[in-house]
Design an enzyme around this catalytic site. Structure first.
Site, mmCIF file in Angstrom:
data_model
loop_
_atom_site.group_PDB
_atom_site.id
_atom_site.type_symbol
_atom_site.label_atom_id
_atom_site.label_comp_id
_atom_site.label_asym_id
_atom_site.label_seq_id
_atom_site.Cartn_x
_atom_site.Cartn_y
_atom_site.Cartn_z
ATOM 1 N N ARG A 59 -7.668 -10.214 16.520
ATOM 2 C CA ARG A 59 -7.995 -9.031 17.309
ATOM 3 C C ARG A 59 -6.829 -8.068 17.477
ATOM 4 O O ARG A 59 -6.961 -6.867 17.266
ATOM 5 C CB ARG A 59 -8.471 -9.442 18.717
ATOM 6 C CG ARG A 59 -9.934 -9.701 18.831
ATOM 7 C CD ARG A 59 -10.180 -10.682 19.944
ATOM 8 N NE ARG A 59 -9.599 -11.953 19.535
ATOM 9 C CZ ARG A 59 -10.252 -12.859 18.805
ATOM 10 N NH1 ARG A 59 -11.488 -12.646 18.473
ATOM 11 N NH2 ARG A 59 -9.675 -13.977 18.426
ATOM 12 N N THR A 60 -5.681 -8.596 17.906
ATOM 13 C CA THR A 60 -4.576 -7.691 18.251
ATOM 14 C C THR A 60 -4.151 -6.895 17.017
ATOM 15 O O THR A 60 -3.938 -5.689 17.073
ATOM 16 C CB THR A 60 -3.396 -8.491 18.826
ATOM 17 O OG1 THR A 60 -3.889 -9.295 19.891
ATOM 18 C CG2 THR A 60 -2.309 -7.581 19.335
ATOM 19 N N LYS A 89 14.204 -15.999 4.007
ATOM 20 C CA LYS A 89 15.531 -16.083 3.385
ATOM 21 C C LYS A 89 16.630 -16.127 4.437
ATOM 22 O O LYS A 89 17.806 -16.061 4.110
ATOM 23 C CB LYS A 89 15.757 -14.866 2.478
ATOM 24 C CG LYS A 89 14.720 -14.727 1.397
ATOM 25 C CD LYS A 89 15.008 -13.465 0.575
ATOM 26 C CE LYS A 89 13.822 -13.087 -0.273
ATOM 27 N NZ LYS A 89 13.976 -11.726 -0.831
ATOM 28 N N ARG A 111 4.543 -8.996 16.808
ATOM 29 C CA ARG A 111 4.155 -10.280 17.410
ATOM 30 C C ARG A 111 5.210 -11.272 16.967
ATOM 31 O O ARG A 111 5.285 -11.635 15.782
ATOM 32 C CB ARG A 111 2.754 -10.704 16.957
ATOM 33 C CG ARG A 111 2.453 -12.134 17.362
ATOM 34 C CD ARG A 111 0.998 -12.478 17.349
ATOM 35 N NE ARG A 111 0.290 -11.838 18.451
ATOM 36 C CZ ARG A 111 -0.976 -12.101 18.768
ATOM 37 N NH1 ARG A 111 -1.678 -12.969 18.048
ATOM 38 N NH2 ARG A 111 -1.556 -11.497 19.792
ATOM 39 N N HIS A 139 2.169 -10.680 26.712
ATOM 40 C CA HIS A 139 1.303 -9.937 25.804
ATOM 41 C C HIS A 139 0.785 -8.734 26.603
ATOM 42 O O HIS A 139 -0.369 -8.688 27.009
ATOM 43 C CB HIS A 139 0.158 -10.860 25.382
ATOM 44 C CG HIS A 139 -0.674 -10.371 24.230
ATOM 45 N ND1 HIS A 139 -0.622 -9.075 23.755
ATOM 46 C CD2 HIS A 139 -1.596 -11.020 23.478
ATOM 47 C CE1 HIS A 139 -1.481 -8.957 22.739
ATOM 48 N NE2 HIS A 139 -2.079 -10.130 22.560
HETATM 49 C C1 NCD Z 1 -4.330 -14.309 22.494
HETATM 50 C C2 NCD Z 1 -2.905 -14.332 22.009
HETATM 51 O O1 NCD Z 1 -2.646 -14.256 20.838
HETATM 52 O O2 NCD Z 1 -2.076 -14.432 22.891
HETATM 53 N N1 NCD Z 1 -5.209 -13.613 21.737
HETATM 54 C C3 NCD Z 1 -5.199 -12.242 21.777
HETATM 55 O O3 NCD Z 1 -4.219 -11.604 21.508
HETATM 56 N N2 NCD Z 1 -6.331 -11.632 22.115
HETATM 57 C C4 NCD Z 1 -4.785 -15.533 23.104
HETATM 58 C C5 NCD Z 1 -4.608 -16.837 22.435
HETATM 59 O O4 NCD Z 1 -4.064 -16.970 21.347
HETATM 60 O O5 NCD Z 1 -5.062 -17.790 23.071
#
Ligand code: NCD
Length: 314
Positions: A59-60, A89, A111, A139
């Site tokens: 999703r993100t 590397k 991320r 997040h």
């Molecule tokens: C979550 C994440 O990656 O922190 N998902 C998200 O971004 N919607 C939740 C998760 O991984 O449980």
């Protein structure tokens, strides 16, 4: 932050509520309107955005990617950067960020697989860094979209009783949402988890400092009848580092009994993905009208469009 220009997005504590309510949410409403009539202004037409994802995402990543594309930006994506970037590397995160800066990108959505990774990236970046999850840290954009979803449903956030359920210890989304909710008034937080998965002291200290009433309970049945919002989450098993914790999810799973206890106007959220470890949101309940998990996904697009516009345009 109300009047200052947003640069990096690193953690939920950085926002103040007037900026959220007066600037971000109306901007997201605007995005919703433009998308609904298929007339999207190309606010980001000369911009390019780099998505660096060191941990899995559905999703993100797609949400940021589409948010950028819909606003006319060019979007480059390194998914699974842990394997497919020079990290393999031995390149440092700082050098990767310096490289993306030198390539003429206008923003980085990262991320990271280490807590504090986005902040480290920001320390060497001249272009905005957006934290799309830093291991078990935070997040923030997910919490903004969750807050927006709650706000749209109730028309307010003050005064609500909100249950954060499941792996509170390791869930960066619960952590970020707790920080954000700390900015509102007369909130009651129910932290629903067994001891091994309870919120860490950093969040509890913050809630104390912000005079947020919270109650730690092991089972959702203890608080369901009194909750306006139930936020479910999965077991973050990738954060257990081989620890063998035996817990089958009872008490943090949605059941028929809990559905019947919950107030009619309550909502049930889940940042997704749901999983089988806790089986916290069984498939059979998906169509209950209080479960608004795909509304969250939709709102996530509008919030990210709004954030990108606010960060990248004057
Ligand atoms: C979550 C994440 O990656 O922190 N998902 C998200 O971004 N919607 C939740 C998760 O991984 O449980």
């Amino acid at each position: 932050m109300a009047n200052t220009k947003l640069k990096h997005i690193l953690e939920s504590q950085q926002f103040d509520r007037s900026w959220i309510e007066k600037i971000l949410f109306p901007e997201a409403d605007q995005m919703r309107k433009m998308v609904s009539v298929a007339k999207i202004k190309p606010y980001l037409k000369d911009k390019s955005i780099c998505l660096l994802f060191y941990e899995p995402s559905t999703r993100t990543r797609l949400s940021f990617q589409n948010a950028g594309l819909m606003l006319g930006a060019r979007v480059a994506v390194t998914e699974n950067a842990k394997e497919f970037s020079s990290a393999v590397k031995g390149e440092s995160l700082k050098d990767t960020i310096r490289t993306v800066n030198a390539l003429g990108f206008n923003a980085i959505v990262i991320r990271s697989d280490v807590e504090g990774g986005a902040t480290e990236a920001a320390s060497v970046s001249n272009i905005p860094i957006i934290n799309a999850g830093d291991a078990a840290g935070q997040h923030p954009t997910q919490s903004l979209l969750d807050l927006y979803t709650i706000y749209r449903h109730f028309g307010k956030v003050d005064g609500l009783k909100i249950a954060l359920v499941g792996d509170c210890k390791n869930s960066r989304t619960h952590r970020s949402l707790a920080y954000l909710l700390g900015k509102f008034k007369k909130i009651t937080l129910f932290l629903v988890a067994p001891k091994e998965f309870q919120m860490r002291p950093d969040i509890l200290d913050y809630l104390d400092r912000h005079k947020i009433l919270y109650k730690q309970v092991p089972k959702l049945t203890d608080v369901a009848g009194n909750s306006d919002v139930v936020c479910l989450t999965r077991l973050q098993k990738e954060r257990l580092n081989g620890q063998n914790i035996k817990f089958d999810g009872s008490g943090v799973r949605l059941t028929r009994e809990i559905l019947s206890q919950l107030p009619k106007n309550s909502i049930i959220t889940h940042v997704l993905p749901r999983s089988n470890d806790f089986n916290e949101l069984p498939e059979e309940f998906t169509n209950d009208r209080r479960i608004i998990i795909f509304k969250q996904v939709e709102n996530g697009l509008f919030i990210r469009m709004a954030l990108l516009k606010l960060i990248l345009t004057p």
